[in-house]
Structures are given as structure tokens and as C-alpha cells.
Design a protein around this motif. Structure first.
Motif, PDB file in Angstrom:
ATOM      1  N   GLY A 135      34.157 102.113  -1.082  1.00 39.68           N
ATOM      2  CA  GLY A 135      34.719 103.454  -0.890  1.00 39.68           C
ATOM      3  C   GLY A 135      34.282 104.059   0.418  1.00 39.68           C
ATOM      4  N   ALA A 136      34.989 105.110   0.842  1.00 35.32           N
ATOM      5  CA  ALA A 136      34.670 105.771   2.114  1.00 35.32           C
ATOM      6  C   ALA A 136      33.403 106.614   2.016  1.00 35.32           C
ATOM      7  CB  ALA A 136      35.845 106.646   2.558  1.00 35.32           C
ATOM      8  N   GLY A 137      33.047 107.085   0.810  1.00 31.50           N
ATOM      9  CA  GLY A 137      31.767 107.759   0.626  1.00 31.50           C
ATOM     10  C   GLY A 137      31.745 109.249   0.851  1.00 31.50           C
ATOM     11  N   ALA A 138      32.804 109.806   1.452  1.00 31.18           N
ATOM     12  CA  ALA A 138      32.849 111.253   1.710  1.00 31.18           C
ATOM     13  C   ALA A 138      34.260 111.624   2.143  1.00 31.18           C
ATOM     14  CB  ALA A 138      31.850 111.643   2.805  1.00 31.18           C
ATOM     15  N   VAL A 139      34.515 112.929   2.201  1.00 32.15           N
ATOM     16  CA  VAL A 139      35.796 113.381   2.746  1.00 32.15           C
ATOM     17  C   VAL A 139      35.817 113.111   4.242  1.00 32.15           C
ATOM     18  CG1 VAL A 139      36.124 115.125   0.963  1.00 32.15           C
ATOM     19  CG2 VAL A 139      34.969 115.748   3.096  1.00 32.15           C
ATOM     20  N   ARG A 140      37.013 113.058   4.787  1.00 37.67           N
ATOM     21  CA  ARG A 140      37.168 112.685   6.199  1.00 37.67           C
ATOM     22  C   ARG A 140      36.438 113.629   7.147  1.00 37.67           C
ATOM     23  NH1 ARG A 140      41.730 109.669   7.771  1.00 37.67           N
ATOM     24  NH2 ARG A 140      40.865 109.941   9.866  1.00 37.67           N
ATOM     25  N   THR A 141      36.381 114.922   6.812  1.00 37.15           N
ATOM     26  CA  THR A 141      35.828 115.922   7.736  1.00 37.15           C
ATOM     27  C   THR A 141      34.311 115.996   7.703  1.00 37.15           C
ATOM     28  OG1 THR A 141      36.221 117.573   6.014  1.00 37.15           O
ATOM     29  CG2 THR A 141      37.884 117.369   7.750  1.00 37.15           C
ATOM     30  N   ILE A 142      33.668 115.273   6.785  1.00 36.48           N
ATOM     31  CA  ILE A 142      32.199 115.250   6.798  1.00 36.48           C
ATOM     32  C   ILE A 142      31.761 113.939   7.453  1.00 36.48           C
ATOM     33  CG2 ILE A 142      30.108 115.350   5.375  1.00 36.48           C
ATOM     34  CD1 ILE A 142      31.609 117.150   3.446  1.00 36.48           C
ATOM     35  N   ASN A 143      31.620 112.873   6.679  1.00 38.62           N
ATOM     36  CA  ASN A 143      31.350 111.580   7.331  1.00 38.62           C
ATOM     37  C   ASN A 143      32.079 110.444   6.628  1.00 38.62           C
ATOM     38  OD1 ASN A 143      29.765 111.396   5.047  1.00 38.62           O
ATOM     39  ND2 ASN A 143      27.987 110.493   6.094  1.00 38.62           N
ATOM     40  N   GLY A 144      33.281 110.773   6.101  1.00 37.75           N
ATOM     41  CA  GLY A 144      34.083 109.762   5.438  1.00 37.75           C
ATOM     42  C   GLY A 144      35.146 109.144   6.317  1.00 37.75           C
ATOM     43  N   THR A 145      35.134 109.486   7.615  1.00 42.07           N
ATOM     44  CA  THR A 145      36.070 108.847   8.545  1.00 42.07           C
ATOM     45  C   THR A 145      35.422 107.593   9.101  1.00 42.07           C
ATOM     46  OG1 THR A 145      37.201 110.890   9.158  1.00 42.07           O
ATOM     47  CG2 THR A 145      37.308 109.087  10.734  1.00 42.07           C
ATOM     48  N   LEU A 146      35.885 106.459   8.650  1.00 41.76           N
ATOM     49  CA  LEU A 146      35.365 105.178   9.109  1.00 41.76           C
ATOM     50  C   LEU A 146      36.175 104.672  10.296  1.00 41.76           C
ATOM     51  CD1 LEU A 146      34.950 103.456   5.604  1.00 41.76           C
ATOM     52  CD2 LEU A 146      33.335 104.955   6.804  1.00 41.76           C
ATOM     53  N   ASP A 147      35.603 103.738  11.026  1.00 44.93           N
ATOM     54  CA  ASP A 147      36.334 103.152  12.147  1.00 44.93           C
ATOM     55  C   ASP A 147      37.641 102.526  11.672  1.00 44.93           C
ATOM     56  OD1 ASP A 147      35.001 101.154  10.737  1.00 44.93           O
ATOM     57  OD2 ASP A 147      34.235 100.125  12.520  1.00 44.93           O
ATOM     58  N   LEU A 148      37.672 102.034  10.442  1.00 42.46           N
ATOM     59  CA  LEU A 148      38.885 101.431   9.897  1.00 42.46           C
ATOM     60  C   LEU A 148      40.000 102.471   9.727  1.00 42.46           C
ATOM     61  CD1 LEU A 148      37.387  99.034   7.190  1.00 42.46           C
ATOM     62  CD2 LEU A 148      38.043  98.502   9.541  1.00 42.46           C
ATOM     63  N   HIS A 149      39.653 103.704   9.400  1.00 42.00           N
ATOM     64  CA  HIS A 149      40.656 104.771   9.291  1.00 42.00           C
ATOM     65  C   HIS A 149      41.246 105.109  10.654  1.00 42.00           C
ATOM     66  CE1 HIS A 149      38.208 105.808   5.538  1.00 42.00           C
ATOM     67  NE2 HIS A 149      39.370 105.355   5.116  1.00 42.00           N
ATOM     68  N   ILE A 150      40.392 105.150  11.669  1.00 39.57           N
ATOM     69  CA  ILE A 150      40.884 105.437  13.028  1.00 39.57           C
ATOM     70  C   ILE A 150      41.804 104.315  13.499  1.00 39.57           C
ATOM     71  CG2 ILE A 150      40.213 105.812  15.436  1.00 39.57           C
ATOM     72  CD1 ILE A 150      39.548 108.118  13.467  1.00 39.57           C
ATOM     73  N   ASN A 151      41.414 103.067  13.253  1.00 36.79           N
ATOM     74  CA  ASN A 151      42.268 101.933  13.629  1.00 36.79           C
ATOM     75  C   ASN A 151      43.619 102.008  12.921  1.00 36.79           C
ATOM     76  OD1 ASN A 151      40.208 100.912  15.212  1.00 36.79           O
ATOM     77  ND2 ASN A 151      39.476  99.475  13.653  1.00 36.79           N
ATOM     78  N   LEU A 152      43.593 102.393  11.647  1.00 35.02           N
ATOM     79  CA  LEU A 152      44.834 102.518  10.881  1.00 35.02           C
ATOM     80  C   LEU A 152      45.735 103.571  11.502  1.00 35.02           C
ATOM     81  CD1 LEU A 152      46.697 102.109   8.433  1.00 35.02           C
ATOM     82  CD2 LEU A 152      45.219 103.691   7.157  1.00 35.02           C
ATOM     83  N   GLU A 153      45.197 104.734  11.821  1.00 37.57           N
ATOM     84  CA  GLU A 153      46.018 105.822  12.368  1.00 37.57           C
ATOM     85  C   GLU A 153      46.557 105.494  13.756  1.00 37.57           C
ATOM     86  OE1 GLU A 153      43.933 109.431   9.806  1.00 37.57           O
ATOM     87  OE2 GLU A 153      43.126 108.892  11.764  1.00 37.57           O
ATOM     88  N   GLU A 154      45.776 104.833  14.546  1.00 41.81           N
ATOM     89  CA  GLU A 154      46.260 104.426  15.876  1.00 41.81           C
ATOM     90  C   GLU A 154      47.377 103.392  15.746  1.00 41.81           C
ATOM     91  OE1 GLU A 154      42.706 103.091  17.821  1.00 41.81           O
ATOM     92  OE2 GLU A 154      42.096 105.129  18.439  1.00 41.81           O
ATOM     93  N   THR A 155      47.258 102.504  14.784  1.00 44.65           N
ATOM     94  CA  THR A 155      48.290 101.495  14.559  1.00 44.65           C
ATOM     95  C   THR A 155      49.574 102.127  14.041  1.00 44.65           C
ATOM     96  OG1 THR A 155      46.570  99.848  14.073  1.00 44.65           O
ATOM     97  CG2 THR A 155      48.814  99.320  13.389  1.00 44.65           C
ATOM     98  N   ILE A 156      49.437 103.102  13.135  1.00 44.60           N
ATOM     99  CA  ILE A 156      50.615 103.810  12.619  1.00 44.60           C
ATOM    100  C   ILE A 156      51.357 104.504  13.752  1.00 44.60           C
ATOM    101  CG2 ILE A 156      51.372 105.768  11.214  1.00 44.60           C
ATOM    102  CD1 ILE A 156      49.043 105.053   9.278  1.00 44.60           C
ATOM    103  N   ALA A 157      50.628 105.202  14.626  1.00 45.04           N
ATOM    104  CA  ALA A 157      51.256 105.912  15.744  1.00 45.04           C
ATOM    105  C   ALA A 157      52.019 104.949  16.651  1.00 45.04           C
ATOM    106  CB  ALA A 157      50.202 106.677  16.535  1.00 45.04           C
ATOM    107  N   LYS A 158      51.431 103.795  16.899  1.00 48.83           N
ATOM    108  CA  LYS A 158      52.108 102.790  17.723  1.00 48.83           C
ATOM    109  C   LYS A 158      53.370 102.287  17.019  1.00 48.83           C
ATOM    110  CE  LYS A 158      51.216  98.406  20.140  1.00 48.83           C
ATOM    111  NZ  LYS A 158      50.218  97.321  20.362  1.00 48.83           N
ATOM    112  N   PHE A 159      53.258 102.042  15.739  1.00 45.34           N
ATOM    113  CA  PHE A 159      54.365 101.545  14.918  1.00 45.34           C
ATOM    114  C   PHE A 159      55.526 102.539  14.896  1.00 45.34           C
ATOM    115  CE2 PHE A 159      55.806 100.932  10.288  1.00 45.34           C
ATOM    116  CZ  PHE A 159      56.619  99.847  10.581  1.00 45.34           C
ATOM    117  N   LYS A 160      55.215 103.826  14.761  1.00 48.00           N
ATOM    118  CA  LYS A 160      56.250 104.859  14.636  1.00 48.00           C
ATOM    119  C   LYS A 160      56.677 105.443  15.981  1.00 48.00           C
ATOM    120  CE  LYS A 160      57.521 105.401  11.130  1.00 48.00           C
ATOM    121  NZ  LYS A 160      58.381 104.534  10.277  1.00 48.00           N
ATOM    122  N   GLY A 161      56.011 105.073  17.053  1.00 49.11           N
ATOM    123  CA  GLY A 161      56.398 105.544  18.380  1.00 49.11           C
ATOM    124  C   GLY A 161      56.045 106.998  18.637  1.00 49.11           C
ATOM    125  N   THR A 162      54.885 107.435  18.122  1.00 51.95           N
ATOM    126  CA  THR A 162      54.467 108.825  18.276  1.00 51.95           C
ATOM    127  C   THR A 162      53.119 108.912  18.996  1.00 51.95           C
ATOM    128  OG1 THR A 162      53.355 108.842  16.120  1.00 51.95           O
ATOM    129  CG2 THR A 162      55.684 109.497  16.174  1.00 51.95           C
TER     130      THR A 162
END
Length: 396
Positions: free
Chosen positions: A75-102
Motif C-alpha cells: 500500500g501507499a501508506g498515506a494520502v497523497r498530500t502527506i507522504n503517500g505520493t510514491l515515485d511510481l505515482h509520479i511515473n504513472l501521471e507523467e505517462t498518462i499525460a504523454k498518452f493523452k497529449g496533455t
């Protein structure tokens, strides 16, 4: 409400749903949700899954998910705004943006959460939302949560949309006005008229929001309905799920950087709920990368979808006006649709009945979802079973 009152309410209303053919029996799948599934100890050709590309059971994704558990935990261990944002979440969001052209993207725990989060973070009681009459339940609930004035327009009727949009603008009552639509309508398989919607929005300075849950991975050679029409720079919100063609779980909004910054600051499911697991994040990322690297799975999906459509249409079933692999067999009467589904099940095809309130009254149907993982032999067997059961019930 006393226990007696509650029990009376529940028992009476459940009985009423069953009597009208509107009660949904939930089945348990014994094992993985692939092209063939085991239910009640028997194998069935599976035509009810949203696993469009077969990625839910892809060996490459399973391997990565297992490795992510070892490296990042379950599990991520916390909400995103505390310390639950893992490097894997950032990689996912960057990949989504590239995929959707945004410019950027934000991920959520589910597609339903996306619509609850994003609409209410931007729209409020001083605003209005023009919503297609056949929009998904999550859109409807997201609009209600925002407390904006909801103005429905007739399904894909651009004249009606233009008229209602102009009336809303001319009234001077609203600070912001949004047009919101599914990209692909999941019950009928038709595609929104996005070029016309964007034209109206630009003419009247309106916000545009497209829920492409059933389009991402399916339309636009996999890139989605917005990119199919080349509108990624003109649609403000691109919403999608990671639980259908992507094969995992979660959802996202893609758009301008300032929109994503605002959603990270103000959308409540992002602020107050733990993020998707590391395994989900890395599997989703790799699934999206696979779609960007090759259109092979997407092409197989459409080949199978067209084969099933052609077969059912030739038999005489009413499959509506689907423009995607989604293939409804529209029966009409809810009880008949439920009985048809049960008889298909007994014969070896798992295809669930869809009835009110998911679809309008009197349009009960069995919805078929062919995937890239089906073989032609599986689909031919399913078509033969449809013919047998359809003739037994007098539908064809």
C-alpha cells in the motif's frame, strides 16, 4: 427509523425489484477474469468484462506488480498530500499525460472518484453544467455533488445542446458553464460528437469535460476518443479509468498544468483517500506504455468486435447503433432480458442483462463486451449459443 421499519422498507423494495425484473444477482468468478471464466463451477465464454485488451491477466504486468510489492510494499501508506505520493505515482501521471497529449495528469482511486472529485472541485452553485441525457451515473453524481445547475440535453443532439447552451449564456445567471459528455457511451457503444461539442464550447466560451472511460485503449487506435478527433489541446478535462482497457484499477484526469495543480489542491478524494497501491500504479504505467508502443491489441479488439457484431446482426438481433466493440442485444422487456441472460448462462455464455436504472425503462438488453483475448472460435461458439437461445425464446 426502527429496525421493523428498516426491515419492512428493505424487504418490500427488494421483492418489488425482483418482481419487475430489476434485481441484479451478483455472481462470483472463481479465478481470473479472462476470456473464459468459471462461475458456479462451470466454464463460460465471458462477454461481460471491461477488460477490453486482456491486460488484466497479462504476464508482463503481473511480474511488474509482484516486483513492486517487494520494492514498495502492498500500500501507499498515506494520502497523497502527506507522504503517500510514491515515485511510481509520479511515473504513472507523467505517462498518462504523454498518452493523452496533455501538459499534466492526476490519478485517483477509481474512475467514479474522478468524476466525483474533478467536477465538484471546479463547478459550484453559481455555475451550470450541460449534461448529455445518457451520461454515466458517476457523471450525474459528480454534477449533483457540485451543486451546479444541471441542464440535460438530448443524447448527442447538437441542435438541442446549442439551444440550451445559448439560453444558459444569455441568462447571465452563471459564472461558469461546462459541457460534459461520455466519449463512448457504455450501454449503446456510440461515440460522442466531440468536434461539434468543442465548436459550440469555443463559440460560447464554455468548459469541456469528456469522460473517456470506455474510449481510452479502444478508440483512436488506443489513444482515446479525444485524440481520435485531434482535440487534446481543446478539451479541458480528459477523464479516463485504469480499470477497463488498461486492465488494473484507478482513474485519472488529464489537462493543463494549472487544472491539475488545482485538483491536487482542492479535489477531495485526492486529499482524503489513500492512493492506489504500488502494484496497481506500476502495472497501469506499463499497460499504457504498451498501448503507446503498439496497436496490435487494439486492432485485435476491433477485429473481434466486428466479428461478433456481424454474427449477431445476421441472426436478426437488434444490436442498436454501436460504433465500438460494445455490442448490445436489445430485448426491451426487463424480465425477458433477465431470462435471456440466464438461458445464455446455462448454455455456456456469460453475458449479463442490463436493465433500468442503468438503461431507460423498456430497453433491457444483454450487453456483450468482446476483448482482444477472445479467439474467433470462442466468438463463433458464443454466436451459435445466441442463435439457439434466441430461437427458443422467439427473439429471432
Amino acid at each position: 427509523m426502527s429496525n421493523n421499519m428498516l426491515n419492512s422498507f428493505l424487504n418490500n423494495n427488494i421483492a418489488d425489484l425482483k418482481d419487475r425484473g430489476l434485481y441484479n444477482e451478483i455472481d462470483t468468478v472463481q479465478g481470473a477474469n479472462g476470456p473464459v471464466i468459471k462461475v458456479k463451477g462451470k466454464e463460460h465464454i465471458n462477454l461481460s468484462s471491461n477488460n477490453y485488451l486482456g491486460l488484466a491477466t497479462d504476464e508482463r504486468l503481473k511480474k511488474l506488480a509482484k516486483e513492486a510489492i517487494d520494492s514498495h510494499g502492498v500500500g501507499a501508506g498515506a494520502v497523497r498530500t502527506i507522504n503517500g505520493t510514491l515515485d511510481l505515482h509520479i511515473n504513472l501521471e507523467e505517462t498518462i499525460a504523454k498518452f493523452k497529449g496533455t501538459e499534466a495528469a492526476i490519478s485517483y482511486q477509481s474512475g467514479f472518484n474522478c468524476n466525483m472529485a474533478a467536477i465538484s472541485a471546479v463547478m459550484d452553485k453559481n455555475d451550470a453544467i450541460l449534461s448529455d441525457a445518457l451520461n454515466h451515473a458517476s457523471i450525474i453524481d459528480g454534477c449533483r455533488l457540485s451543486k451546479a445547475k444541471i441542464i440535460p440535453f438530448e443524447h448527442s443532439d447538437m441542435n438541442n445542446l446549442r439551444q440550451k447552451a445559448k439560453e444558459a449564456v444569455d441568462s447571465g445567471r452563471y459564472n461558469k458553464i461546462m459541457i460534459i459528455t461520455d466519449g463512448v457511451f457504455s450501454m449503446d457503444g456510440d461515440i460522442a460528437k466531440l468536434p461539434e461539442i468543442v465548436e459550440i464550447a469555443e463559440e460560447l466560451d464554455l468548459i469541456t469535460y469528456v469522460d473517456d472511460a470506455h474510449g481510452s485503449g479502444v478508440t483512436g487506435k488506443g489513444a482515446g476518443t479525444v485524440k481520435q478527433f485531434g482535440l487534446q489541446d481543446q478539451v479541458d478535462f480528459q477523464m479516463g479509468t485504469l480499470s477497463k482497457a488498461i486492465g488494473v484499477v484507478g482513474g485519472y484526469i488529464a489537462g493543463k498544468q494549472n487544472l491539475i495543480d488545482w485538483l491536487k489542491a482542492r479535489s477531495r478524494p485526492f486529499l482524503f483517500s489513500t492512493a492506489v497501491s504500488p502494484a496497481d500504479a506500476i502495472a497501469s504505467t506499463r499497460a499504457i506504455e504498451l498501448l503507446m508502443e503498439s496497436t496490435e491489441l487494439n486492432e485485435k479488439l476491433w477485429e473481434n468486435g466486428n466479428h461478433l457484431k456481424d454474427g449477431l446482426k445476421k441472426l436478426g438481433f437488434n444490436i442498436g447503433n454501436s460504433e465500438t466493440p460494445i455490442t448490445p442485444c436489445i430485448i426491451g422487456d426487463e424480465k425477458n432480458a433477465q431470462e435471456f441472460s440466464k438461458r445464455l448462462f446455462k448454455a455456456g455464455v456469460y453475458a449479463k442483462a442490463i436493465v433500468f436504472p442503468t438503461v431507460p425503462r423498456g430497453t433491457g438488453r444483454v450487453r456483450n463486451m468482446p476483448t482482444a483475448a477472445h479467439t474467433k472460435e470462442m466468438l463463433d461458439e458464443a454466436i451459435a449459443i445466441y442463435e439457439k437461445v434466441g430461437k427458443e425464446m422467439g427473439f429471432i
